[in-house]
Design a protein around this motif. Structure first.
Motif, short mmCIF file in Angstrom:
data_model
loop_
_atom_site.label_atom_id
_atom_site.label_comp_id
_atom_site.label_asym_id
_atom_site.label_seq_id
_atom_site.Cartn_x
_atom_site.Cartn_y
_atom_site.Cartn_z
N LYS A 20 0.87 -1.17 0.00
CA LYS A 20 0.00 0.00 0.00
C LYS A 20 0.91 1.22 0.00
N ILE A 21 0.82 1.99 -1.04
CA ILE A 21 1.68 3.16 -1.21
C ILE A 21 0.80 4.41 -1.21
N THR A 22 1.20 5.38 -0.43
CA THR A 22 0.51 6.66 -0.43
C THR A 22 1.38 7.66 -1.17
N LEU A 23 0.81 8.29 -2.15
CA LEU A 23 1.52 9.27 -2.96
C LEU A 23 0.71 10.55 -2.98
N LEU A 24 1.36 11.64 -2.70
CA LEU A 24 0.71 12.94 -2.76
C LEU A 24 1.30 13.70 -3.94
N PHE A 25 0.44 14.11 -4.85
CA PHE A 25 0.87 14.83 -6.04
C PHE A 25 0.18 16.18 -6.04
N THR A 26 0.94 17.23 -6.20
CA THR A 26 0.34 18.57 -6.26
C THR A 26 0.71 19.23 -7.59
N ALA A 27 -0.20 20.05 -8.07
CA ALA A 27 0.05 20.78 -9.31
C ALA A 27 -0.72 22.08 -9.25
#
Length: 67
Positions: free
Chosen positions: A7-14
């Protein structure tokens, strides 16, 4: 099979590349905005949860916020 165990948590902002009133000055800038928008769409398609923040107000576009 391995993805079922990890289980991978990735936060991507743009930044909103098309939300600005001004338009791109040249073809290179327009192409870069288009690529950034397409990347954001591809990442959102694979995400479990997508949240748009506008003026500090979260709007859930896909899925639900984790508890």
């Amino acid at each position: 099979m391995l993805k079922h165990f990890l289980k991978i948590t990735l936060l991507f902002t743009a930044n909103g590349s098309s939300a600005a009133v001004s338009c791109a000055v040249d073809a290179t800038e327009r192409a870069n905005r288009e690529k950034a928008g397409r990347l954001a769409c591809l990442l959102a398609a694979r995400a479990d949860c997508v949240v748009q923040m506008f003026c500090g107000i979260p709007t859930v576009l896909k899925g639900e916020l984790p508890k």
